[in-house]
Enzyme design. Structure first.
Site, PDB file in Angstrom:
ATOM      1  N   LYS A  69     -45.225  53.789 -73.961  1.00  0.00           N
ATOM      2  CA  LYS A  69     -43.946  53.605 -73.276  1.00  0.00           C
ATOM      3  C   LYS A  69     -43.625  52.144 -72.948  1.00  0.00           C
ATOM      4  CE  LYS A  69     -43.305  58.152 -71.260  1.00  0.00           C
ATOM      5  NZ  LYS A  69     -42.970  58.872 -70.045  1.00  0.00           N
ATOM      6  N   ASN A  90     -38.830  55.908 -72.721  1.00  0.00           N
ATOM      7  CA  ASN A  90     -39.234  57.180 -73.326  1.00  0.00           C
ATOM      8  C   ASN A  90     -38.250  57.661 -74.387  1.00  0.00           C
ATOM      9  OD1 ASN A  90     -37.088  58.115 -71.781  1.00  0.00           O
ATOM     10  ND2 ASN A  90     -38.114  60.011 -71.214  1.00  0.00           N
ATOM     11  N   ASP A 106     -36.734  59.830 -67.773  1.00  0.00           N
ATOM     12  CA  ASP A 106     -37.621  60.650 -66.924  1.00  0.00           C
ATOM     13  C   ASP A 106     -37.032  60.841 -65.519  1.00  0.00           C
ATOM     14  OD1 ASP A 106     -39.592  61.166 -68.817  1.00  0.00           O
ATOM     15  OD2 ASP A 106     -40.723  59.353 -68.336  1.00  0.00           O
ATOM     16  N   ALA A 133     -49.735  57.840 -58.816  1.00  0.00           N
ATOM     17  CA  ALA A 133     -49.188  56.510 -59.105  1.00  0.00           C
ATOM     18  C   ALA A 133     -49.293  56.173 -60.584  1.00  0.00           C
ATOM     19  CB  ALA A 133     -49.918  55.472 -58.254  1.00  0.00           C
ATOM     20  N   THR A 158     -56.529  56.404 -55.969  1.00  0.00           N
ATOM     21  CA  THR A 158     -56.895  54.999 -56.165  1.00  0.00           C
ATOM     22  C   THR A 158     -55.775  54.148 -55.559  1.00  0.00           C
ATOM     23  OG1 THR A 158     -57.913  55.687 -58.236  1.00  0.00           O
ATOM     24  CG2 THR A 158     -57.619  53.304 -57.909  1.00  0.00           C
ATOM     25  N   VAL A 221     -44.738  67.849 -61.072  1.00  0.00           N
ATOM     26  CA  VAL A 221     -44.387  67.534 -62.462  1.00  0.00           C
ATOM     27  C   VAL A 221     -45.139  68.436 -63.437  1.00  0.00           C
ATOM     28  CG1 VAL A 221     -43.723  65.135 -62.025  1.00  0.00           C
ATOM     29  CG2 VAL A 221     -46.052  65.647 -62.738  1.00  0.00           C
ATOM     30  N   TYR A 223     -46.383  71.966 -65.049  1.00  0.00           N
ATOM     31  CA  TYR A 223     -45.724  73.253 -65.229  1.00  0.00           C
ATOM     32  C   TYR A 223     -46.582  74.120 -66.138  1.00  0.00           C
ATOM     33  CZ  TYR A 223     -44.621  71.249 -69.694  1.00  0.00           C
ATOM     34  OH  TYR A 223     -44.751  70.668 -70.920  1.00  0.00           O
ATOM     35  N   GLY A 244     -42.301  71.532 -62.861  1.00  0.00           N
ATOM     36  CA  GLY A 244     -41.897  70.389 -63.683  1.00  0.00           C
ATOM     37  C   GLY A 244     -41.312  70.721 -65.039  1.00  0.00           C
ATOM     38  N   GLN A 251     -35.048  65.766 -69.405  1.00  0.00           N
ATOM     39  CA  GLN A 251     -35.205  64.386 -69.892  1.00  0.00           C
ATOM     40  C   GLN A 251     -34.920  64.307 -71.388  1.00  0.00           C
ATOM     41  OE1 GLN A 251     -37.700  62.951 -72.037  1.00  0.00           O
ATOM     42  NE2 GLN A 251     -38.598  64.973 -72.405  1.00  0.00           N
TER      43      GLN A 251
END
Ligand code: ATR
Length: 276
Positions: A69, A90, A106, A133, A158, A221, A223, A244, A251
């Site tokens: 991406k 994307n 997205d 993240a 993290t 997100v 599914y 999701g 999208q």
């Protein structure tokens, strides 16, 4: 323009698991369009060459997924505001004049899914808590800010990755300790799980739901044919909860329209085709 079938693709590494060919394949059949949408596996070291060859091979465009991406964005000649702000693309369109347009849909897919499945939801009603993240998180943080969320809180296992997302967007973003997310979840109007927790049976919830008020929207997100444990638990408590799948489907809409010339519908028939 020739009379050749229209071509588009999704490129990633690996790509076999992608459901995008099912989405676009369903629409091509449904609208009777002479065209093909195919998965193209490109290793990272082969991406730049493979991508640049696509317009010569007749592709009108391509979706790009992990890990391409950012590279797709760098190779484009014309970048949408969304893609620039998110730092990743994307949806790529190879135009007839030779230019390469990069977009990121997205965030659009995320919002369209919620507006469709939870019309009562209002992003501006309060802070949003985003768990995770990674790449999906970035697009969603951007979308939530654009939709009027007064603040976005990011919590990630993290912490450094959450800090990186917050630094990228700046104002209006706060990083929370992963362990603290649960304590503040009750103050959020929107809770989004972008982590992979919930993909495997028996995994813990990203945050417990017992302190949430009835107006909160919970979304994931992830599914599958069955609701994720997170979405199922939220529904059992009477909360608005959306999985999701709709984000994946929505999208895909702008790319299909650009490459194949029809704005496609996201409906129950498409959902069934993609989950089959
Ligand atoms: P994507 O681009 O699809 O968002 P990703 O970059 O692989 O995917 O990100 C996956 C997210 O799930 C990350 O936020 C990851 O947390 P780390 O940054 O700490 O790796 C999160 N994640 C995955 N497994 C997890 C687990 N068992 N507990 C908590 N978070 C998890």
């Amino acid at each position: 323009m020739t009379d050749e079938p229209r071509l588009a693709a999704v490129t990633g590494w690996p790509i076999a698991h992608s459901r995008s060919p099912l989405v676009h394949g369903h629409w091509l059949r449904r609208y009777g369009i002479r065209g093909h949408y195919i998965p193209v596996a490109l290793a990272p070291e082969a991406f730049a060459e493979g991508f640049s060859a696509m317009p010569k091979l007749g592709f009108r465009g391509t979706n790009v997924t992990i890990p391409h991406k950012e590279m797709a964005l760098a190779l484009a000649t014309d970048v949408s505001d969304e893609a620039r702000a998110i730092g990743a693309a994307n949806t790529i369109t190879f135009r007839e004049d030779g230019s390469i347009h990069a977009d990121n849909t997205d965030g659009y897919g995320f919002l369209a899914n919620l507006r469709d499945a939870a019309p009562a939801w209002d992003a501006a009603a309060g802070p949003a808590l985003v768990l995770g993240a990674g790449g999906a998180s970035r697009a969603i943080v951007h979308a939530l800010r654009g939709a009027g969320a007064p603040e976005v809180w990011i919590a990630n296992r993290t912490a450094a990755r959450a800090e990186a997302v917050a630094d990228h967007f700046g104002e209006g973003i706060r990083v929370l300790d992963w362990e603290r997310a649960e304590a503040v979840a009750g103050d959020a109007a929107t809770i989004v799980n972008t982590t992979s927790l919930g993909m495997k049976p028996g995994e813990p919830m990203p945050v417990a739901l017992d302190r949430l008020s009835s107006g909160v929207l919970v979304t994931d997100v992830v599914y599958g044919a069955e609701p994720t444990a997170f979405v199922a638990a939220a529904r059992a408590r009477g909360l608005m909860a959306v999985d999701g799948l709709g984000m994946l489907l929505h999208q895909a809409v702008p790319g299909f329209e650009r490459w194949f010339g029809v704005r496609p519908e996201v409906d129950a028939e498409l959902r069934a085709a993609v989950l089959a």
